[in-house]
Design an enzyme around this catalytic site. Structure first.
Site, PDB file in Angstrom:
ATOM      1  CE1 TYR A 162      -3.869   2.262   0.920  1.00 25.66           C
ATOM      2  CE2 TYR A 162      -2.540   2.984   2.783  1.00 25.66           C
ATOM      3  CZ  TYR A 162      -3.646   3.137   1.981  1.00 25.66           C
ATOM      4  OH  TYR A 162      -4.532   4.150   2.232  1.00 25.66           O
ATOM      5  CE  LYS A 166      -3.860   5.297  -0.985  1.00 31.81           C
ATOM      6  NZ  LYS A 166      -4.875   5.793  -1.941  1.00 31.81           N
ATOM      7  CB  SER A 196     -13.315   5.182   6.292  1.00 31.97           C
ATOM      8  OG  SER A 196     -12.106   4.505   6.006  1.00 31.97           O
ATOM      9  NE  ARG A 197     -14.866  -0.421   2.442  1.00 36.00           N
ATOM     10  CZ  ARG A 197     -15.347  -1.178   1.485  1.00 36.00           C
ATOM     11  NH1 ARG A 197     -16.426  -1.924   1.698  1.00 36.00           N
ATOM     12  NH2 ARG A 197     -14.766  -1.228   0.304  1.00 36.00           N
ATOM     13  CE  LYS A 433      27.614  43.036  -6.738  1.00 37.58           C
ATOM     14  NZ  LYS A 433      28.187  42.747  -8.039  1.00 37.58           N
TER      15      LYS A 433
HETATM   16  P1  NAI Z   1     -13.525   3.278   1.925  1.00 36.81           P
HETATM   17  O1  NAI Z   1     -13.200   1.831   1.895  1.00 36.81           O
HETATM   18  O2  NAI Z   1     -14.658   3.727   2.797  1.00 36.81           O
HETATM   19  O3  NAI Z   1     -13.762   3.815   0.468  1.00 36.81           O
HETATM   20  C1  NAI Z   1     -13.113   3.322  -0.657  1.00 36.81           C
HETATM   21  C2  NAI Z   1     -14.144   3.017  -1.712  1.00 36.81           C
HETATM   22  O4  NAI Z   1     -13.477   2.610  -2.895  1.00 36.81           O
HETATM   23  C3  NAI Z   1     -15.084   1.877  -1.333  1.00 36.81           C
HETATM   24  O5  NAI Z   1     -16.409   2.326  -1.403  1.00 36.81           O
HETATM   25  C4  NAI Z   1     -14.797   0.797  -2.368  1.00 36.81           C
HETATM   26  O6  NAI Z   1     -15.944   0.059  -2.761  1.00 36.81           O
HETATM   27  C5  NAI Z   1     -14.250   1.596  -3.527  1.00 36.81           C
HETATM   28  N1  NAI Z   1     -13.408   0.793  -4.390  1.00 36.81           N
HETATM   29  C6  NAI Z   1     -12.477  -0.133  -4.033  1.00 36.81           C
HETATM   30  N2  NAI Z   1     -11.914  -0.643  -5.131  1.00 36.81           N
HETATM   31  C7  NAI Z   1     -12.483  -0.064  -6.215  1.00 36.81           C
HETATM   32  C8  NAI Z   1     -12.306  -0.180  -7.613  1.00 36.81           C
HETATM   33  N3  NAI Z   1     -11.405  -1.031  -8.120  1.00 36.81           N
HETATM   34  N4  NAI Z   1     -13.050   0.601  -8.414  1.00 36.81           N
HETATM   35  C9  NAI Z   1     -13.959   1.463  -7.905  1.00 36.81           C
HETATM   36  N5  NAI Z   1     -14.182   1.600  -6.577  1.00 36.81           N
HETATM   37  C10 NAI Z   1     -13.452   0.843  -5.739  1.00 36.81           C
HETATM   38  O7  NAI Z   1     -12.191   4.024   2.357  1.00 36.81           O
HETATM   39  P2  NAI Z   1     -11.835   5.554   2.702  1.00 36.81           P
HETATM   40  O8  NAI Z   1     -11.237   5.567   4.025  1.00 36.81           O
HETATM   41  O9  NAI Z   1     -12.954   6.437   2.394  1.00 36.81           O
HETATM   42  O10 NAI Z   1     -10.619   5.796   1.689  1.00 36.81           O
HETATM   43  C11 NAI Z   1     -10.695   6.605   0.537  1.00 36.81           C
HETATM   44  C12 NAI Z   1      -9.289   6.779   0.018  1.00 36.81           C
HETATM   45  O11 NAI Z   1      -8.510   7.454   0.984  1.00 36.81           O
HETATM   46  C13 NAI Z   1      -8.560   5.494  -0.281  1.00 36.81           C
HETATM   47  O12 NAI Z   1      -7.789   5.657  -1.443  1.00 36.81           O
HETATM   48  C14 NAI Z   1      -7.672   5.312   0.909  1.00 36.81           C
HETATM   49  O13 NAI Z   1      -6.525   4.549   0.611  1.00 36.81           O
HETATM   50  C15 NAI Z   1      -7.329   6.730   1.249  1.00 36.81           C
HETATM   51  N6  NAI Z   1      -6.910   6.950   2.623  1.00 36.81           N
HETATM   52  C16 NAI Z   1      -7.800   6.914   3.641  1.00 36.81           C
HETATM   53  C17 NAI Z   1      -7.371   7.154   4.939  1.00 36.81           C
HETATM   54  C18 NAI Z   1      -8.331   7.201   6.056  1.00 36.81           C
HETATM   55  O14 NAI Z   1      -7.912   7.566   7.171  1.00 36.81           O
HETATM   56  N7  NAI Z   1      -9.590   6.877   5.837  1.00 36.81           N
HETATM   57  C19 NAI Z   1      -5.966   7.339   5.243  1.00 36.81           C
HETATM   58  C20 NAI Z   1      -5.111   7.429   4.094  1.00 36.81           C
HETATM   59  C21 NAI Z   1      -5.602   7.212   2.837  1.00 36.81           C
END
Ligand code: NAI
Length: 734
Positions: A162, A166, A196-197, A433
């Site tokens: 990851y 990233k 989030s999940r 200078k």
């Molecule tokens: P989340 O799991 O709630 O949302 C991610 C969404 O992406 C899900 O709804 C999932 O169905 C969708 N998804 C997964 N694979 C997919 C694909 N191949 N095509 C289309 N949709 C797809 O997670 P969250 O926390 O909202 O994360 C959003 C982004 O932020 C992610 O990229 C995550 O890596 C990044 N992130 C989140 C952090 C956090 O604290 N929540 C920390 C650092 C990064």
């Protein structure tokens, strides 16, 4: 005013839940048409369902917003963009947000764990963005967000796959920002923190609940708005806090000496210095990053001392650090004026109704009422006056030690007689200078979107030198000595006892020019005249003598302030005409002291300009520069041959075709210039377009940067390009 997204079409990937859902809702609430993409799989990447995206679309529609769902994986990038085009006819904004996790300690990471993560995060973002790119390019608008993670920036146990994907997205964003800039496509990266999940497995439930995902969306919306000019940046955001990140680089150490092998022991012995972040620099581009490396090459080859690298050396004990200061911008300033300011200025620089042809500058009802060209310094001086210089990083200077050393003003069109002008200032260079530092402040002044004039202030800071910086700069517009013959014309004008009191009303309120006790503190017997007031006298003398008082013929003026003038003294301007350049020198008549030196005014050719200067051009701007170089070789060729000892070939192109060839021979005899290729072998040959040649010559483009960006092609001994400065430096701003 609130930020509206009316008319904009936004794609948010992975918007069926978590952060993506919040972005989609927020964009829709502000008028955007949103494509809600979500594969609807589970957290580790398996499964598929349309429910997640549908639910968010319903939520948006229920509130009166515009949205459609898309259930494809981001690995089918084209299909996502097609959904936007089918539903809304365009695509303006892409938020790459979809993501999954497959955390494992590194030893247990399988091929599938690795590949799936790279495919969804990095490759998915690439495919979606590439599908949108050409649409954004054509419409000259695009905003792209990449989503990285603290795990990528700092590393995190169990997230090797990851982290790699990233941070890969950050690299992708950095380059898209550069490639997209000229099409108004901006790309920025965020590292969010939100419950989030994805985070509920690693964060305590209370934290997951309080780090709401709605605290991230406002940053994403701002970065995606047309008003936002941010590009190529990285932000951390969460819990209602937003911060920006950048790279920092230690000053480093050169660990190699001329003709000696570089050894691991030398690296070891300098390790503490190499890793010492005191006075660290913050390079922001490959060009800046490479510059110090390239500078070290020539430093080592010339047998320079082993030690800190050149930029590093320049950051020593004094409060001046060129590496940090150069390129810094002061806050833009605006200047609103009417005919009153133009007239007040004309009186300030000694115009009088005694002289009938001064009326066009003194009477707003005159049929040719105009603004004096030298007034161009007035709108731009606010940045200097407000003491902004010392607030810039790397310029920790004592404002009481600041002297105005030189001034250059170039007009791109005659100044208006009223309106609002906006000036943007940046630090072009900082020189050492010895006895002091010279700060070159470049100020571009605009009327609406149009560039009206350019000023370069050379500010001398007494006692701030000795920081080990360079002495000269190709960014500096150099003063030029007058010819040796007697002047072609002389004009004398007396200043009045109240000249400074009158001139200061144009905006330079420094008490040095009116308050006797303040002047005494500065070591003067009485308040002195403003240097820029004498500058105004000299400029109008040339305008009258050689341009019939026609402001449209005035192109540029350069002066060096050598000595103060007391109000009431007479100014004597001596002028030498050399083509369209009028060299000037200004004295106090009563004492004979030279007060303005190395000065000149460039005029636009009169309609009856000599046929020679008209045909010489052949439509190439570079011809004039080569003509100047030829004159210089005639004057001081032997000296240049000693300094440079090389033959330079030039191929100037125009519209992609070879337009002229030149050879500058500074190796044989006392040097020569001829048009055409060198009959022997040039040591180095440069190929460059006529336009880019001019930007390099004018110091607006650094030769090294021109090379790295492919604008300047070099064959032969590339190190010789370092010597270009010797040949080209005095021609800046021709
Ligand atoms: P989340 O799991 O709630 O949302 C991610 C969404 O992406 C899900 O709804 C999932 O169905 C969708 N998804 C997964 N694979 C997919 C694909 N191949 N095509 C289309 N949709 C797809 O997670 P969250 O926390 O909202 O994360 C959003 C982004 O932020 C992610 O990229 C995550 O890596 C990044 N992130 C989140 C952090 C956090 O604290 N929540 C920390 C650092 C990064």
């Amino acid at each position: 005013m609130s930020l509206s997204f009316e008319g904009r079409v936004v794609l948010v990937t992975g918007a069926g839940g978590g952060l993506g859902r919040d972005y989609a809702l927020a964009f829709a609430e502000r008028g955007a048409s949103v494509v809600v993409n979500d594969l609807g799989g589970h957290m580790k990447g398996g499964g598929k369902s349309s429910a997640a995206a549908d639910k968010v679309v319903e939520e948006i529609r229920a509130k009166g917003g515009k949205a459609v769902a898309n259930y494809d994986s981001v690995e089918d990038g084209e299909k996502l963009i097609q959904s936007a085009l089918d539903a809304f006819g365009r695509i303006d904004i892409v938020v790459n947000n979809a993501g999954i996790l497959r955390d494992r300690s590194f030893a247990r990471t399988s091929d599938l764990d690795w590949d799936l993560i790279q495919r969804v995060h990095l490759r998915g973002s690439f495919l979606v963005t590439r599908a949108a790119w050409n649409h954004m390019k054509t419409q000259k608008f695009g905003r792209i967000i990449m989503t990285t993670s603290a795990a990528g920036i700092y590393g995190n146990f169990g997230q090797a796959n990851y982290s790699a994907a990233k941070l890969g997205m950050l690299g992708l964003s950095n380059t898209l920002a550069i490639e997209g800039r000229k099409y108004n496509i901006h790309c920025n990266t965020i590292a969010p923190v939100a419950g989030s999940r994805l985070t509920e497995t690693i964060m305590p439930p209370e934290l997951v609940a309080s780090l709401k995902s709605e605290y991230v969306a406002p940053l994403v919306l701002w970065l995606c708005h047309e008003q936002c000019q941010e590009n190529g940046s990285l932000f951390e955001v969460g819990g209602g806090w937003v911060g920006k990140l950048r790279w920092e680089r230690s000053l480093g150490r050169t660990v190699r000496q001329k003709n000696q092998a570089m050894t691991p022991e030398a690296v070891r012995d300098q390790w503490d210095k190499i890793c010492d972040f005191t006075d660290a620099t913050k390079p922001t581009s490959v060009g800046e990053s490479l510059q110090s490396v390239v500078a070290v090459l020539s430093q080592v080859e010339s047998g320079g001392e082993v030690g800190m690298n050149p930029t590093a050396a320049a950051a020593s004990a004094s409060g001046i650090n060129p590496a940090e200061a150069v390129g810094q911008k002061l806050p833009p300033t605006t200047f609103t004026f009417t005919h009153t300011q133009c007239i007040l200025y004309a009186l300030g620089v000694g115009m009088s109704t005694k002289d009938p042809d001064h009326l066009r500058f003194l009477y707003e009802g005159h049929e040719d009422f105009s603004c004096l060209p030298s007034f161009g310094v007035i709108p731009s001086q606010a940045a200097m006056m407000e003491g902004g210089l010392s607030s810039l990083p790397g310029l920790n200077i004592d404002l009481t030690q600041v002297l105005h050393g030189e001034q250059y003003l170039e007009l791109f069109k005659p100044l208006p007689t009223s309106g609002t002008l906006r000036s943007e200032s940046s630090i072009a260079d900082v020189l050492d200078k010895g006895s002091g530092a010279v700060i070159l402040l470049d100020v571009n002044t605009y009327c609406g979107g149009e560039l009206i004039c350019y000023n370069q202030f050379s500010v001398f800071v007494v006692g701030a030198g000795g920081f080990g910086g360079k002495r000269t700069s190709n960014k500096a517009v150099a003063p030029l000595p007058p010819p040796k013959r007697a002047p072609d014309a002389v004009m004398i004008d007396s200043t009045t006892r109240d000249q400074a009191a009158l001139y200061r009303l144009s905006g330079d309120w420094n008490p040095l020019h009116i308050d006797p006790s303040f002047a005494a503190m500065g070591g003067f017997k009485a308040p002195i005249l403003h240097g820029l007031c004498s500058f105004g006298f000299a400029a109008r003398h040339v305008l009258k003598q050689f341009a019939g008082n026609d402001p449209s013929r005035f192109k540029a003026i350069k002066v060096r302030f050598a000595k103060p003038v007391m109000p009431g003294q007479s100014l004597q301007t001596e002028m030498w005409k050399e083509g369209n350049r009028i060299h000037i020198q200004c004295r106090v008549k009563e004492t004979g002291d030279v007060v303005l030196t190395g000065a000149y005014v460039d005029l636009h050719g009169a309609p009856e300009a000599s046929p020679e200067s008209l045909t010489q051009g052949e439509g190439l701007q570079s011809e004039l520069v080569f003509a100047e170089i030829g004159r210089r070789i005639k004057d001081s060729g032997s000296e240049l041959v000693n300094k440079v000892n090389a033959v330079f070939g030039w191929e100037i192109t125009k519209d992609g075709k070879n337009a002229a060839q030149w050879t500058i021979d500074l190796k044989n005899g006392s040097g020569s210039l001829h048009k055409g290729p060198y009959t022997g072998k040039a040591d180095v040959t440069f190929t460059v377009s006529d336009e880019d040649f001019m930007t390099v010559v004018q110091g607006k483009l650094d030769p090294q940067k021109a090379f790295f960006s492919g604008k300047l092609k070099v064959r032969g001994n590339i190190m010789l390009s370092q010597k270009l400065e010797v040949i080209l430096k005095d021609y800046a701003k021709l």
